[in-house]
Design a protein around this motif. Structure first.
Motif, mmCIF file in Angstrom:
data_model
loop_
_atom_site.group_PDB
_atom_site.id
_atom_site.type_symbol
_atom_site.label_atom_id
_atom_site.label_comp_id
_atom_site.label_asym_id
_atom_site.label_seq_id
_atom_site.Cartn_x
_atom_site.Cartn_y
_atom_site.Cartn_z
ATOM 1 N N ALA A 5 -2.622 12.918 7.699
ATOM 2 C CA ALA A 5 -1.867 13.390 6.619
ATOM 3 C C ALA A 5 -2.177 14.868 6.495
ATOM 4 C CB ALA A 5 -2.460 12.579 5.351
ATOM 5 N N LEU A 6 -3.274 15.308 6.884
ATOM 6 C CA LEU A 6 -3.570 16.744 6.976
ATOM 7 C C LEU A 6 -2.929 17.447 7.759
ATOM 8 C CD1 LEU A 6 -7.525 16.809 6.775
ATOM 9 C CD2 LEU A 6 -5.800 17.573 4.842
ATOM 10 N N GLN A 7 -1.996 16.794 8.847
ATOM 11 C CA GLN A 7 -1.196 17.481 9.642
ATOM 12 C C GLN A 7 0.295 17.220 9.093
ATOM 13 O OE1 GLN A 7 -1.399 14.974 13.607
ATOM 14 N NE2 GLN A 7 -3.792 15.685 13.770
ATOM 15 N N GLY A 8 0.335 16.957 7.960
ATOM 16 C CA GLY A 8 1.640 17.045 7.478
ATOM 17 C C GLY A 8 2.422 15.734 7.401
ATOM 18 N N LYS A 9 1.798 14.570 7.954
ATOM 19 C CA LYS A 9 2.556 13.322 8.540
ATOM 20 C C LYS A 9 2.307 12.293 7.228
ATOM 21 C CE LYS A 9 2.003 14.053 13.385
ATOM 22 N NZ LYS A 9 1.418 13.568 14.709
ATOM 23 N N SER A 10 3.517 11.262 7.217
ATOM 24 C CA SER A 10 3.068 10.194 6.328
ATOM 25 C C SER A 10 3.440 9.042 7.062
ATOM 26 C CB SER A 10 4.215 10.394 5.175
ATOM 27 O OG SER A 10 3.971 11.432 4.328
ATOM 28 N N GLY A 11 2.873 7.910 6.529
ATOM 29 C CA GLY A 11 2.986 6.886 7.422
ATOM 30 C C GLY A 11 2.006 5.728 7.162
ATOM 31 N N THR A 12 1.993 4.781 8.083
ATOM 32 C CA THR A 12 0.976 3.475 7.724
ATOM 33 C C THR A 12 0.360 3.413 9.164
ATOM 34 O OG1 THR A 12 2.787 1.728 8.458
ATOM 35 C CG2 THR A 12 2.384 2.553 5.884
ATOM 36 N N VAL A 13 -0.724 2.653 8.994
ATOM 37 C CA VAL A 13 -1.667 2.326 10.101
ATOM 38 C C VAL A 13 -2.695 1.247 9.988
ATOM 39 C CG1 VAL A 13 -3.461 4.193 9.962
ATOM 40 C CG2 VAL A 13 -2.790 3.490 12.214
ATOM 41 N N ILE A 14 -3.117 0.568 11.039
ATOM 42 C CA ILE A 14 -4.079 -0.230 10.982
ATOM 43 C C ILE A 14 -5.255 0.482 11.705
ATOM 44 C CG2 ILE A 14 -4.909 -2.675 11.500
ATOM 45 C CD1 ILE A 14 -2.517 -3.676 11.158
ATOM 46 N N GLY A 15 -6.486 0.528 10.822
ATOM 47 C CA GLY A 15 -7.441 1.221 11.531
ATOM 48 C C GLY A 15 -8.900 1.138 10.724
ATOM 49 N N SER A 16 -9.854 1.657 11.122
ATOM 50 C CA SER A 16 -11.261 1.757 10.330
ATOM 51 C C SER A 16 -10.993 2.547 9.198
ATOM 52 C CB SER A 16 -12.325 1.917 11.230
ATOM 53 O OG SER A 16 -12.109 0.840 12.279
ATOM 54 N N ASP A 17 -11.813 2.434 8.126
ATOM 55 C CA ASP A 17 -11.788 3.452 6.836
ATOM 56 C C ASP A 17 -13.097 3.946 7.084
ATOM 57 O OD1 ASP A 17 -13.358 1.425 6.003
ATOM 58 O OD2 ASP A 17 -12.509 1.282 3.984
ATOM 59 N N TYR A 18 -13.473 4.546 5.885
ATOM 60 C CA TYR A 18 -14.952 5.520 5.723
ATOM 61 C C TYR A 18 -16.248 4.456 5.793
ATOM 62 C CZ TYR A 18 -14.082 3.977 1.045
ATOM 63 O OH TYR A 18 -13.813 3.197 -0.148
ATOM 64 N N ARG A 19 -15.633 3.277 5.531
ATOM 65 C CA ARG A 19 -16.804 1.987 5.452
ATOM 66 C C ARG A 19 -17.010 1.498 6.861
ATOM 67 N NH1 ARG A 19 -14.525 -2.168 1.873
ATOM 68 N NH2 ARG A 19 -12.780 -1.352 2.911
ATOM 69 N N VAL A 75 0.611 -1.219 -0.006
ATOM 70 C CA VAL A 75 -0.098 0.068 -0.085
ATOM 71 C C VAL A 75 0.992 1.307 -0.018
ATOM 72 C CG1 VAL A 75 -2.010 -1.147 1.047
ATOM 73 C CG2 VAL A 75 -0.226 0.034 2.502
ATOM 74 N N THR A 76 1.953 1.140 0.493
ATOM 75 C CA THR A 76 3.044 2.207 0.526
ATOM 76 C C THR A 76 3.497 2.624 -0.702
ATOM 77 O OG1 THR A 76 3.560 2.040 2.938
ATOM 78 C CG2 THR A 76 5.129 3.249 1.663
#
Length: 746
Positions: free
Chosen positions: A406-420, A92-93
């Motif tokens: 990302a809106l804070q200017g950060k890049s990275g990866t995470v496991i979490g819930s999406d818009y669905r 995904v990255t």
């Protein structure tokens, strides 16, 4: 030899206390009886415990194998999950970075195309021509029929299409042209068409106006540019904010961006920024905003000033197609070819947390998308609207951790819930492109990303079951192989404990079990030897007991009876004394004398056996026997007399052999007697009663050898010849006649 005087018995008569030949004691039988108890304890010790060795070994092997398999499986699962998680994050990255790169490249190409067109002579000429034509229309009157055409178009075409697209109810009056040039142009280039695709095909309305002449000249150029580049629309504005040209001749043709009905903030602000640029090489890109002339579709504009001789003469605005972004973000909807499986995707989100591209599920599975986003908190009307317009730009809100970061200017990866509301592995990063502040999110559902891990876990589970079955069978086989020599040893021990001594097991040295088997064989042989010695001792004891007492008395004695006595009726009793032996043995040693006595007793015992006589006890010179004591016999008297005569012949043969002059003096009586064991520490079998005492006294009535009998004996012999009166003896019952019995046969 003279007999030792007897002691008193329970009947008041005399009895000769003949000492036993040997004191057998009571210890030997006790030793033999205790051996089974020790064996029983040993056997109980061997069979104690809730599980046998095979079961314990089987459980141990299974436990070790299962634990090892579980540990290996757990380590493999964790490592596999970690590796797959890392691989999924890398994927995904990589997708995120490729989308960012491709999007920047596409925007760069697009904006450069727009900039190059504004410097094109055709665009410069068209701007001048359309501006001049617009100025010319300021003085041209507009007929009522033109106004009616435009009003009817808004009433019958534009507003219904707008309502259908936006889901609202618009007032046609708010879109009515505010200037005569706008009404004039829309009456000839907009109102005649219900479809923008048909409107773009018209080059000249044939009204003879200067503007129509410019349209006829440049429309083919712009039509080709729009269709080849895929623009949604292309507008030309003069420096006063008037839209002097629209490629599709839409509702925005002739409007003013400052005071017209379509004062779209995105387009108007972009126009103002473009006018501020000092060179025609510059451009402005606006973020998505709803644009009413495009039926309220979210629209992104790219604007660049049109210059001539260093002077800005207008602005060209290109409506960027949403497909430009969607093609990049969806990879032309070739998700599977990009290795994204069934759920991998990438999308854009603006700083208002609204989507700027279409999600994959909305394209592939719209109904499921609707259910999922509603379950995640999206308003049902909004979800339904997305399905109706088949798009989610400025409709789907995305308030997730990746977007916030990302809106804070950060890049990275995470496991979490999406818009669905689904758990995903997401890679996020801010995107700054042409002044736009967006967020790129690339993600994949964890259920799919970790599907190989789940498959691996399932395979581990199946493998574990197979391993358990295989190990169970192998453990059972190994346990049997391991336990087989132990069971042979156990069987041998059980046989030994049951009395089967001398048992040996097949074994060979090499390990502890083999050494144990060899030690057991040595022990078994040792026990056999000891048992043989015990059996031999028991036989000797039995033989000795039988020499001292009858078999039935010996049996009761071995059983532990302490008081053994019995009364017997009609028993013939003989007491024999050897006379003259002391004189004969005076010149012999003690051993020689005892050996000769034993020979005599052995001969007399053999004769007693032949005649059914039971020896009771002996001394060195006395011999007490009976007939009818253990086995009742009707001819017991005759048997005793016959034995006495044979005993005389035995002595005669002894005299002839040794040159001696020993003789037999025997007394015989019959009647009731009592027999039993006498003494505790030294047990002696004895017989007493009147018949015993009288037999002893009868043999001593005369010093000469011979066989003497009482009247009771003579009476039972009947008409026997060779009977001589030998005198009387006094008893408590009175005098008793004694007879000497001469031998009647040789």
């Amino acid at each position: 030899m003279t007999a030792v005087p007897p002691t008193s018995d329970t009947s008041g008569t005399e009895a000769d206390p003949i000492p036993p030949a040997a004191d057998v004691g009571a210890d030997a039988p006790r030793v033999i009886a205790e051996a089974p108890r020790r064996k029983g304890k040993f056997r109980a010790f061997l069979t104690s415990g809730s599980l046998d060795i095979q079961s314990k070994l089987l459980v141990m092997l299974l436990a070790v194998s299962i634990v090892a398999a579980l540990v290996v499986g757990a380590v493999g699962y964790l490592n596999g999950r970690s590796s797959l998680e890392a691989a999924a994050f890398n994927q995904v990255t990589s997708l995120r970075e490729s989308r960012i790169t491709e999007l920047k490249r596409s925007f760069s190409q697009f904006t450069q195309t727009v900039v190059s067109q504004t410097r094109n002579a055709s665009v410069v000429g068209a701007t001048k021509a359309f501006t001049a034509g617009w100025d010319d229309l300021q003085s041209r009157p507009v007929s009522d029929s033109d106004h009616t055409k435009v009003e009817d178009w808004y009433d019958d075409t534009f507003v219904p299409q707008l309502d259908a697209r936006s889901g609202g109810t618009a007032d046609p009056d708010q879109f009515a042209p505010t200037t005569d040039p706008q009404a004039y142009l829309q009456a000839r280039y907009t109102a005649p068409f219900s479809d923008y695709d048909k409107a773009i095909q018209q080059d000249d309305a044939g009204d003879g106006s200067q503007w129509s002449a410019a349209h006829a000249e440049y429309q083919p150029y712009f039509r080709q540019a729009v269709e080849s580049a895929g623009y949604e629309d292309l507008l030309l504005m003069d420096t006063d904010g008037d839209v002097v040209y629209s490629a599709y001749s839409g509702a925005d043709l002739g409007t003013n961006l400052e005071d017209g009905p379509y004062r779209d903030p995105n387009l108007a602000s972009g126009y103002q920024q473009a006018l501020q640029l000092t060179t025609s090489d510059g451009f402005v890109v606006t973020d998505f905003g709803r644009y009413t002339p495009s039926l309220n579709v979210p629209t992104l504009w790219a604007l660049s000033p049109v210059g001539d001789d260093g002077k800005i003469i207008g602005v060209m605005a290109v409506q960027v197609p949403v497909e430009l972004i969607n093609q990049v973000m969806t990879g032309n909807e070739q998700w599977a070819d990009d290795g994204l499986g069934d759920t991998g995707e990438s999308y854009l989100v603006g700083d208002d947390h609204q989507m700027r591209s279409y999600p994959r599920q909305l394209i592939e599975h719209p109904k499921q998308y609707q259910r999922d986003v509603i379950a995640a908190g999206t308003a049902p009307s909004t979800a339904a609207r997305q399905l109706a317009v088949q798009g989610s730009v400025l409709l789907q809100e995305v308030n997730t951790t990746p977007v916030d970061r990302a809106l804070q200017g950060k890049s990275g990866t995470v496991i979490g819930s999406d818009y669905r509301g689904k758990e995903v592995l997401a890679a996020y990063a801010p995107l700054e492109v042409d002044g736009l502040r967006w967020v790129v999110v690339a993600q994949m559902d964890t259920s799919e990303a970790f599907a190989p891990v789940n498959e691996f876990a399932r395979n581990i589970g199946l493998s574990l079951v197979a391993i358990i079955v295989l190990v169970s069978l192998l453990s059972l086989l190994l346990a049997q192989v391991f336990v087989r020599p132990i069971r042979r040893l156990q069987t041998a021990v059980n046989r030994v404990s049951s009395g089967d001594l001398g048992v040996e097991v097949k074994t060979k040295a090499g390990d502890e079990i083999g050494d144990l088997g060899l030690a057991f064989n040595d022990m078994s042989r040792s026990l056999q030897v000891k048992q043989d010695l015990l059996d031999e001792q028991r036989r000797q004891n039995d033989t000795l007991l039988l020499t001292l007492m009858p078999e039935e008395v010996a049996r009761r004695y071995k059983q532990g009876d302490e008081t053994i006595a019995a009364d017997h009726q009609d028993v013939a009793v003989v007491y024999a004394d050897i006379i003259g032996f002391d004189d004969f043995a005076s010149g012999l040693t003690a051993e020689e004398s005892l050996s000769l006595v034993n020979d005599l007793w052995r001969s007399l015992d053999e004769a007693a056996i032949r005649h059914g006589i039971e020896r009771v006890r002996t001394t060195r010179s006395g011999y007490l026997a009976s007939c009818g004591l253990s086995v009742p016999r009707v001819d017991n008297v005759r048997r005793v007399v016959d034995w006495a005569e044979e005993a005389q012949r035995v002595l005669e043969r002894f005299n002839a052999q040794h040159g001696s002059k020993v003789g037999l003096r025997a007394g015989i009586d019959t009647g009731q007697v009592t027999s039993g064991l006498v003494g505790r520490s030294s047990i002696v079998y004895d017989m007493w009663g009147d018949a015993v005492s009288l037999a002893y006294r009868v043999q001593g009535i005369a010093p000469a050898p011979g066989v003497y009998a009482t009247q009771r004996v003579v009476d039972k012999l009947g008409d026997r010849a060779g009977i001589q009166n030998a005198g009387e003896v006094q008893t408590q019952a009175g005098p008793q006649r004694i007879w000497k019995l001469e031998r009647v046969s040789s």
